[in-house]
Design a protein around this motif. Sequence first.
Motif, PDB file in Angstrom:
ATOM      1  N   ARG A  33      21.987 -23.486  17.282  1.00 38.17           N
ATOM      2  CA  ARG A  33      21.111 -22.930  16.632  1.00 38.17           C
ATOM      3  C   ARG A  33      19.993 -22.263  17.321  1.00 38.17           C
ATOM      4  O   ARG A  33      19.497 -21.338  17.060  1.00 38.17           O
ATOM      5  CB  ARG A  33      20.666 -24.072  15.907  1.00 38.17           C
ATOM      6  CG  ARG A  33      21.884 -24.538  14.765  1.00 38.17           C
ATOM      7  CD  ARG A  33      21.215 -25.736  13.945  1.00 38.17           C
ATOM      8  NE  ARG A  33      22.476 -26.348  13.209  1.00 38.17           N
ATOM      9  CZ  ARG A  33      22.216 -27.758  12.807  1.00 38.17           C
ATOM     10  NH1 ARG A  33      21.314 -28.622  13.077  1.00 38.17           N
ATOM     11  NH2 ARG A  33      23.403 -28.418  12.314  1.00 38.17           N
ATOM     12  N   TRP A 271      12.543 -21.548   9.476  1.00 34.02           N
ATOM     13  CA  TRP A 271      12.374 -22.309   8.409  1.00 34.02           C
ATOM     14  C   TRP A 271      13.759 -23.232   8.415  1.00 34.02           C
ATOM     15  O   TRP A 271      13.466 -24.526   8.201  1.00 34.02           O
ATOM     16  CB  TRP A 271      12.570 -21.594   7.125  1.00 34.02           C
ATOM     17  CG  TRP A 271      12.235 -22.539   5.970  1.00 34.02           C
ATOM     18  CD1 TRP A 271      13.003 -22.771   5.074  1.00 34.02           C
ATOM     19  CD2 TRP A 271      11.126 -23.244   5.791  1.00 34.02           C
ATOM     20  NE1 TRP A 271      12.513 -23.382   4.162  1.00 34.02           N
ATOM     21  CE2 TRP A 271      11.334 -23.809   4.326  1.00 34.02           C
ATOM     22  CE3 TRP A 271       9.866 -23.244   6.218  1.00 34.02           C
ATOM     23  CZ2 TRP A 271      10.515 -24.770   3.754  1.00 34.02           C
ATOM     24  CZ3 TRP A 271       8.660 -24.299   5.489  1.00 34.02           C
ATOM     25  CH2 TRP A 271       9.119 -24.736   4.532  1.00 34.02           C
ATOM     26  N   TYR A 272      14.799 -22.727   8.580  1.00 32.07           N
ATOM     27  CA  TYR A 272      15.924 -23.803   8.648  1.00 32.07           C
ATOM     28  C   TYR A 272      15.915 -24.606   9.755  1.00 32.07           C
ATOM     29  O   TYR A 272      16.361 -25.798   9.429  1.00 32.07           O
ATOM     30  CB  TYR A 272      17.324 -22.722   8.699  1.00 32.07           C
ATOM     31  CG  TYR A 272      18.567 -23.649   8.963  1.00 32.07           C
ATOM     32  CD1 TYR A 272      19.164 -24.442   7.925  1.00 32.07           C
ATOM     33  CD2 TYR A 272      19.174 -23.576  10.230  1.00 32.07           C
ATOM     34  CE1 TYR A 272      20.251 -24.928   8.190  1.00 32.07           C
ATOM     35  CE2 TYR A 272      20.247 -24.028  10.322  1.00 32.07           C
ATOM     36  CZ  TYR A 272      20.961 -25.183   9.284  1.00 32.07           C
ATOM     37  OH  TYR A 272      21.943 -25.796   9.558  1.00 32.07           O
ATOM     38  N   THR A 276      15.876 -28.691   9.499  1.00 36.06           N
ATOM     39  CA  THR A 276      17.036 -29.486   9.889  1.00 36.06           C
ATOM     40  C   THR A 276      16.710 -30.309  11.163  1.00 36.06           C
ATOM     41  O   THR A 276      17.394 -30.772  11.551  1.00 36.06           O
ATOM     42  CB  THR A 276      18.321 -28.708  10.353  1.00 36.06           C
ATOM     43  OG1 THR A 276      17.688 -27.800  11.266  1.00 36.06           O
ATOM     44  CG2 THR A 276      18.524 -28.027   9.133  1.00 36.06           C
TER      45      THR A 276
END
Length: 559
Positions: A33, A271-272, A276
Motif C-alpha cells: 500500500r 485517506w484509505y 487502515t
Amino acid sequence: MPDSGVLTAGLQPTAVSAEARIRPRWVSPLLRRILLVNALPLALLLAALLYLDQYQNGLLQAEVTTLREQARIYAGALGEAAVREDDPDNPKLVPDQARPLLRRLTEPTPNAQARLYAPDGQIVADSRVREGAGGAVATEPLPPAVDRGFLLGTIGRIYDRILSFLPHGGEVPLLDTGPSAAGLDWQPDVREELRLTGSNQSREMPPYIRRTQENRLLVTVAEPVLRNRHSVGIVLLTREAREVDDSLLAVRLSILALFTLALGLTVMLSWYLSLTIARPILRLAGAAAGMREGSGRSGEMPEGLLARRDEIGELAHALSESARALWARMDAIERFAADVAHEIKNPLSSIRSAIETLRRIEDPEKQRRLLAIIAEDVGRLDRLISDISDASRIDAELSRVATERVDVAPILSTLAEINEATRGESGPHVELAAPDGRLVVQGVEDRLVQVLRNLIGNAQSFSPPNGRISLRARETGNVVELSVEDEGPGIPESKLEHIFDRFYSERPQGERFGQHSGLGLSISRQIVEALKGRISAENRRDERGRVIGARFVVRLPKG
C-alpha cells in the motif's frame, strides 16, 4: 501425598503462539500500500513530462524539416529566376523579379512570411509587402494569434519553463522566450552567414524557434540563394507553428486531466491509509493507555482490529496476549505474596508464642522443649524462604535463557545410578525403563534435572520400605514423555489438580511437620510450562481398580 505449589506466570500453552503468527514476509500488504501511494503519482508525472518533452521535440523537428525544404525550394526558384549574370563571377539579385516571385511562392502558406536579403544585409523582398497603385507600399500582417485564454496560456508558459530545464538533444534548439523573441523582425547576420556558406556550401544554418510576447510560436529557417555556386543572398522563411501549439495543447490538457486523476487517487489512497493504518494505530494506543490505567485489565482489543489479517491485526493480537499475560502475572505475584505472607506468619506466630511462654516459665525441661520448637520453626522459615526465592527466580531466569537441544537419556540414567548408590538400607529401588538411543527435547538441562529430582524425591517420600520407583521415557509423536511411578498410597481423586498449587502439602504419616515448604511440585510445573511442556498427575491402579501408587507424567516438545 506429593509436595506441591508453584509461582504460576499465567502463561498457558496456546495452540498458536504470537511468534508463530508474526512471520516475516518479503512483501507485506502494508508495504504494498505504501509503495503504491508513493510511487503511482510520481511515476505518472514523470512519464507525462518525459512524454511531453519527446512529443514537442518531435513536432518541432518535423516543423523545422518541412520549413527548411520549403525554404530551399524558394531559394532555388529565386536563384534561377531572379538573378542577373552580367558577370558570371559576380551574379546579382534582380529585386523587381524577386518580389513578385517570392509573393507567389508564399501565397499557399498564409501563416508564413518570407524575406530575401542581399549580401550586404539589406532586405530585397518581403512576401508581406505589396506595392499598390501610385507606388504605395502596403504591409499585410500575419493572421492574428489564436486567443487560448489566460488559463491555457499560463499552462503553456509553465510547461515551456519546465521543459527549458530538462535535458534536450542537439537536434532541436530550445525555445527562446526572452526579449529577442519579441516579434517577426529577427534576421540573421547575413554577411557572416554568406561568408560561412561560401566557404562550406554543405553547411546548414541552424533554425531559430521562439515564442513572442503575443504567445506566437515562430519557427525561422535561413537558406542561401545560390547561382553557379555563388551566394547572392539569403531567404529567411518564418512560419507560425499553430499545428504544434494545437497538438501540444491537446497533450497538455490530457496531462492535466491525468494529473488531476492522479491527485484524486492520491487523496483517496491517503485517506484509505489513514483509515487502515493511522486510525487503527491510534485505537491501539488508546487501548494500551486504557490498560495502563487499569480499565483494560482483561487485555481485550477492539474486535475490528483483531479481525484484520495484516500487520495491524498481528500487532493487536500480540498486544492483547501481552496484556493478558502481564495481568495474569501480576495476579500471580499478588496471590504469591499473599500465600507467602500466610505461610511465613504461621512459624512466626509459633516462635512468638514460644518466646512469650519462655519468659513466664522457669522449668529448665520446658524451656528446652520451647527452644527446640523455636529452632524447628526457624529451620522451617529458612527452608520456606529458600524455596520461595528459588520459585521467584526461576521464571525470570527461564525468560532470559535460550532453550537448547538436551538429551534426557543420560540424565535419567545418571539420576537412577545416584539414587541406587545413595539409598538407605530400606530405601526404595529406582528402576529405569527407556529405549536405546537419544531422547532429545528442547529445554534447559539444569532445570530439567531439578524437575526430575523433585519428582523422584516426592516418590521416595511416599514409597514403602524396599519399594520400587520406575523412571520411564518414550517418544510419542512430537513430544517426549517422561514418567515417575511409585508404590505409595496414591493421590486422593479430589486433589489431583490441587497438588500443583503453591504451598499445598500432604505428607506421609509419621513425617515431622514443617519438613517441606509445599513448593516442590509447583516449581516443577513452573519449569515445565516455561519450556512449552505439560505436567500431570494420576493414580496407578491394578486390575481390580485399586490404587497401587502415583504416576507423574512430563511431556516436552522434541528437540
